[in-house]
Write a protein that holds these residues in place. Sequence first.
Motif, PDB file in Angstrom:
ATOM      1  N   MET A   1       4.290   6.265   2.897  1.00 23.63           N
ATOM      2  CA  MET A   1       2.812   5.749   3.348  1.00 23.63           C
ATOM      3  C   MET A   1       2.226   6.558   4.403  1.00 23.63           C
ATOM      4  N   LEU A   2       0.960   6.961   4.587  1.00 21.59           N
ATOM      5  CA  LEU A   2       0.395   7.664   5.686  1.00 21.59           C
ATOM      6  C   LEU A   2      -0.353   6.450   6.344  1.00 21.59           C
ATOM      7  N   LEU A   3      -0.917   6.829   7.539  1.00 21.92           N
ATOM      8  CA  LEU A   3      -1.792   5.905   8.365  1.00 21.92           C
ATOM      9  C   LEU A   3      -3.054   5.467   7.512  1.00 21.92           C
ATOM     10  N   SER A   4      -3.449   6.638   6.848  1.00 21.59           N
ATOM     11  CA  SER A   4      -4.718   6.386   5.866  1.00 21.59           C
ATOM     12  C   SER A   4      -4.280   5.621   4.742  1.00 21.59           C
ATOM     13  N   ASP A   5      -3.278   5.469   4.034  1.00 21.61           N
ATOM     14  CA  ASP A   5      -2.984   4.691   3.003  1.00 21.61           C
ATOM     15  C   ASP A   5      -2.995   3.289   3.560  1.00 21.61           C
ATOM     16  N   LEU A   6      -2.575   2.987   4.696  1.00 22.42           N
ATOM     17  CA  LEU A   6      -2.911   1.704   5.371  1.00 22.42           C
ATOM     18  C   LEU A   6      -4.162   1.119   5.315  1.00 22.42           C
ATOM     19  N   HIS A   7      -4.920   2.058   5.908  1.00 22.57           N
ATOM     20  CA  HIS A   7      -6.252   1.622   5.846  1.00 22.57           C
ATOM     21  C   HIS A   7      -6.860   1.227   4.612  1.00 22.57           C
ATOM     22  N   LEU A   8      -6.448   2.036   3.510  1.00 23.41           N
ATOM     23  CA  LEU A   8      -7.031   1.826   2.064  1.00 23.41           C
ATOM     24  C   LEU A   8      -6.468   0.535   1.619  1.00 23.41           C
ATOM     25  N   ALA A   9      -5.163   0.034   1.950  1.00 24.66           N
ATOM     26  CA  ALA A   9      -4.589  -1.247   1.535  1.00 24.66           C
ATOM     27  C   ALA A   9      -5.373  -2.460   2.114  1.00 24.66           C
ATOM     28  N   ASP A  10      -5.922  -2.145   3.568  1.00 23.92           N
ATOM     29  CA  ASP A  10      -6.487  -3.291   4.236  1.00 23.92           C
ATOM     30  C   ASP A  10      -7.998  -3.575   3.739  1.00 23.92           C
ATOM     31  N   ASN A  11      -8.627  -2.490   2.707  1.00 23.12           N
ATOM     32  CA  ASN A  11      -9.850  -2.785   2.074  1.00 23.12           C
ATOM     33  C   ASN A  11      -9.676  -3.441   1.016  1.00 23.12           C
TER      34      ASN A  11
ATOM     35  N   GLY B   1       0.787  -1.325   0.096  1.00 19.51           N
ATOM     36  CA  GLY B   1      -0.114   0.211   0.171  1.00 19.51           C
ATOM     37  C   GLY B   1       0.902   1.307   0.105  1.00 19.51           C
ATOM     38  N   MET B   2       2.109   1.061  -0.160  1.00 22.36           N
ATOM     39  CA  MET B   2       2.843   2.544  -0.419  1.00 22.36           C
ATOM     40  C   MET B   2       2.791   3.058  -1.743  1.00 22.36           C
ATOM     41  N   ARG B   3       3.115   4.303  -1.758  1.00 20.91           N
ATOM     42  CA  ARG B   3       2.593   4.815  -2.857  1.00 20.91           C
ATOM     43  C   ARG B   3       4.013   5.558  -3.507  1.00 20.91           C
ATOM     44  N   LYS B   4       4.329   5.413  -4.724  1.00 23.58           N
ATOM     45  CA  LYS B   4       5.548   6.070  -5.475  1.00 23.58           C
ATOM     46  C   LYS B   4       5.234   7.267  -5.759  1.00 23.58           C
ATOM     47  N   GLU B   5       6.426   8.213  -4.756  1.00 28.28           N
ATOM     48  CA  GLU B   5       6.359   9.472  -4.635  1.00 28.28           C
ATOM     49  C   GLU B   5       7.304  10.272  -5.440  1.00 28.28           C
TER      50      GLU B   5
END
Length: 178
Positions: free
Chosen positions: A168-178, A143-147
Amino acid sequence: MEFKTKRLTIRPFKNSDLDDVFTIYNNDDTCRYLLHDKWAHEDRQAKFNKKLENRKLTKERTLSLAVVENAKVIGDLSVWFTDMKDTIEIGYSFSNEASGKGYATEAVSSLVKELFDRFDVHRIQANLDARNIASQKLCERIGMRKEAHFIQDFWNKNEWTDSVVYGMLLSDLHLADN
């Protein structure tokens, strides 16, 4: 810091892990994109001792963790604070025999969850040699984003290399879990 995943135990290194860790780092392929060359037999204890010392993450100290599967160390996770407020960088290396079995994804994914939970960090990042496609794919899987992709910005092993930054931000982690 110690925790378990479905198949793995992630914990600080122990003296008995030296041979397994040497197997990881005494490999040209593994070290190809790292900042250091492969470990030599003569200095393996000194290099391993640094991992043994890094048992707790602080602003001044790196945390080194063993990834263990069936009592064998198959990977090495490193975590350190950057100079930016509440930002942590991660690094990882795994043995060739662990390749293709999902262990790296399982370990690194669990690591970032633990870091967000335990250290209240704002951001987790990974800086990679751009040629390390396997590591880029791992970052994307968790869920990490290439920046960023920097062109010939890093001098390493007598050559200029490109580097990429994943974040990755905490919000990205939640997106990866969905």
